[in-house]
Design an enzyme around this catalytic site. Structure first.
Site, PDB file in Angstrom:
ATOM      1  N   SER A 270       0.834  -1.196   0.000  1.00 53.64           N
ATOM      2  CA  SER A 270       0.000   0.000   0.000  1.00 53.64           C
ATOM      3  C   SER A 270       0.873   1.253   0.000  1.00 53.64           C
ATOM      4  CB  SER A 270      -0.957  -0.046   1.197  1.00 53.64           C
ATOM      5  OG  SER A 270      -2.001   0.873   1.041  1.00 53.64           O
TER       6      SER A 270
ATOM      7  N   ASP B 234      -8.697  -4.511  -5.960  1.00 56.73           N
ATOM      8  CA  ASP B 234      -8.205  -3.749  -4.803  1.00 56.73           C
ATOM      9  C   ASP B 234      -9.026  -2.478  -4.626  1.00 56.73           C
ATOM     10  OD1 ASP B 234      -6.639  -2.131  -2.993  1.00 56.73           O
ATOM     11  OD2 ASP B 234      -4.927  -3.415  -3.465  1.00 56.73           O
TER      12      ASP B 234
ATOM     13  N   HIS C  26      -7.383  -5.936  -0.561  1.00 54.91           N
ATOM     14  CA  HIS C  26      -6.263  -4.996  -0.597  1.00 54.91           C
ATOM     15  C   HIS C  26      -4.957  -5.764  -0.477  1.00 54.91           C
ATOM     16  CE1 HIS C  26      -4.248  -1.248  -0.425  1.00 54.91           C
ATOM     17  NE2 HIS C  26      -4.054  -1.212   0.880  1.00 54.91           N
TER      18      HIS C  26
END
Length: 513
Positions: free
Chosen positions: A233, A452, A482
């Protein structure tokens, strides 16, 4: 000011379950296995004072706290000293908390450094809980993570009290009247003032660039010629910035759940509105609902909550529109959370907001006693130092129809977030978009997941393009949630393992279904 979605690596609910440790040590707890006392042998970062470049890490068994007990297993903690201001490396210093578990096999490659995202996520707390996911990598790598500057044990920032956080949950995050707009912006400004008071001079030195420079010092002190890194991320942006600054030190680098480096503040918000709506559509289809109709039903629930919050089983607390939105967001981070979302939405339609409130509390790191975590505080201090843009209310209002067209459920919330997140922030931002070009770096594996929600798939290709020809290599997973690695795809896991363990770079554009 509600903490709306930025770039959180893993669900906050998962983070609440992780064991943490501090960097403290004592003589009786020393257990370094004969490695930590050796002087660093890797190439020293240029411009770093000798005292910092030659430091050794005093690894010892991690110590727990009342809130976070020490992790089980052979985890060790240490403290790294780094310059407070990288433009004045001979000046004041800051302590950074590290955690590691040494390679379990004999054929050790080196250290594998992890950043789990946020910004503001604690690697010291998260690393032990992630070890099972990366057990195949643990055989040949020391698993290492840290709390970046301004986060948790590395002089973490707390901008307001628990009581003030709970009181702010009543502020309308999609204001409909001038009075609500004024309250929204006032709360945002007050948050910034609280951060400035808490962080002091640190407020100007917690940027992603600062942390990337910390990583290169860390690489050297750990004794590695090259940085082997796993960024998730926001950790992908951090990895890209590191590669730009230190292409010659790039080793085997994985970027999973990729932040779009071309998107500015408005662009990120629109990307996330699209990503979360896409995930919601997939969820609705999985339950037999037509996505458009299902989204309109959820939007109607949120509209009703704006006028009249729902009662909950938590004494003195109601489910507001903002809390409901946050509760819907959380289970979309992982397909495993979809059943909880179904149950919570059904309960809310029947007039009980308890389940959505519990999901919101998980995202907001609120424990049953009413104490809140500080991830959102660190997140805001870091991202508002990074982000140069400060959208006004007028600019936001002009774009709201576009946001709402992208997502009838998430558009308004994420659109308004652009106006409030860094409103009246006491420190200027540094750039509109990060620089991640890394000509000459070794190949970097960029992993994108088509489902995602928080970092939509399109960002992976853009990151690879920005890294440069023969550097960015894209691996695609047609999945949900995610992040891709460890999410159930043997194809993804085997490709990542082969790259990290054997140096085998997959073909650019490889797709795992």
């Amino acid at each position: 000011m509600a903490r709306l979605v930025r770039w959180t690596a893993l669900t906050a609910a998962a983070a609440l379950l992780t064991a943490g440790c501090s960097g403290g040590s004592s003589d009786e707890d020393k257990d370094d296995g004969g490695r930590s006392s050796a002087a660093p042998s890797a190439a020293a970062p240029s411009g770093v004072p000798k005292a910092l470049a030659s430091q050794t890490l005093d690894w010892a068994r991690c110590k727990g706290t009342d809130e976070a007990p020490a992790p089980d297993g052979d985890w060790q903690c240490a403290t790294l000293e780094a310059p407070l201001d990288w433009s004045d490396p001979d000046g004041e210093t800051i302590d950074l908390a590290l955690i590691r578990s040494r390679a379990s096999g004999d054929d050790r490659i080196g250290s594998l450094l992890f950043n789990f995202g946020g910004p503001g996520g604690s690697g010291v707390s998260m690393m032990p809980s992630y070890a099972d996911t990366v057990s195949s990598l643990h055989q040949r790598y020391d698993l290492v993570s840290w709390d970046p500057r301004g986060v948790a044990a590395s002089e973490g920032v707390r901008c307001r009290t628990d009581g003030a956080i709970e009181a702010a949950e009543s502020v309308d995050s999609t204001p409909d009247t001038p009075a609500e707009e004024q309250a929204y912006l006032k709360d945002a400004a007050n948050f910034g003032k609280g951060c400035e008071k808490a962080a002091g001079k640190l407020m100007e030195h917690v940027s992603t660039t600062d942390t990337a420079r910390d990583m290169d010092l860390m690489r050297h002190v750990l004794g590695d010629e090259k940085l082997h890194y796993f960024g998730i991320s926001y950790g992908t942006e951090l990895g890209g910035v590191y590669a730009h600054l230190f292409p010659q030190h790039v080793g085997r680098v994985i970027l999973d759940a990729v932040v779009d480096p071309d998107a500015d503040t408005m662009g990120h918000a629109e990307n996330q509105a699209r990503g979360f709506q896409r995930a919601l559509d997939d969820y609705l289809e999985s339950t037999g609902q037509e996505p458009g109709q299902g989204s309109r039903k959820i939007a109607g629930l949120l509209e009703r909550l704006d006028a009249e919050p729902l009662p909950t089983s938590s004494p003195g607390r109601k489910l507001t529109q903002t809390l409901a939105f946050t509760g819907i967001v959380l289970p979309l981070y992982s397909e495993s959370g979809w059943p909880a979302l179904t149950s919570a939405l059904e309960a809310a339609e029947k007039g009980d907001g308890s389940e959505l409130l519990a999901l919101a509390d998980g995202y907001n790191e609120r424990d049953p006693s009413g104490r809140y975590g500080t991830t959102t505080h660190s997140q805001r201090v870091i991202s508002c130092l990074d982000d140069k843009q400060r959208p006004t209310v007028e600019e936001t209002k002009k774009l709201l129809p576009r946001f709402e067209k992208v997502s009838p459920v998430f558009g308004a919330f994420l659109g308004w977030d652009t106006a409030g997140w860094c409103h009246d922030w006491p420190v200027a931002g540094q750039h509109e978009t990060p620089e991640v070009s890394a000509p000459g770096a070794a190949p970097i594996l960029v992993v994108g997941n088509t489902g995602d929600p928080a970092t939509p798939y399109e960002g992976a290709r853009r990151m690879a393009d920005e890294l440069g020809k023969d550097v960015g290599v894209v691996l695609t997973w047609k999945g949900e949630g995610h992040g891709a690695y460890g999410s159930g795809s043997d194809c993804v896991d085997s490709a990542v393992d082969a790259y990290l363990l054997k140096g085998t770079v997959p073909k650019d554009g490889k797709v795992c279904s």
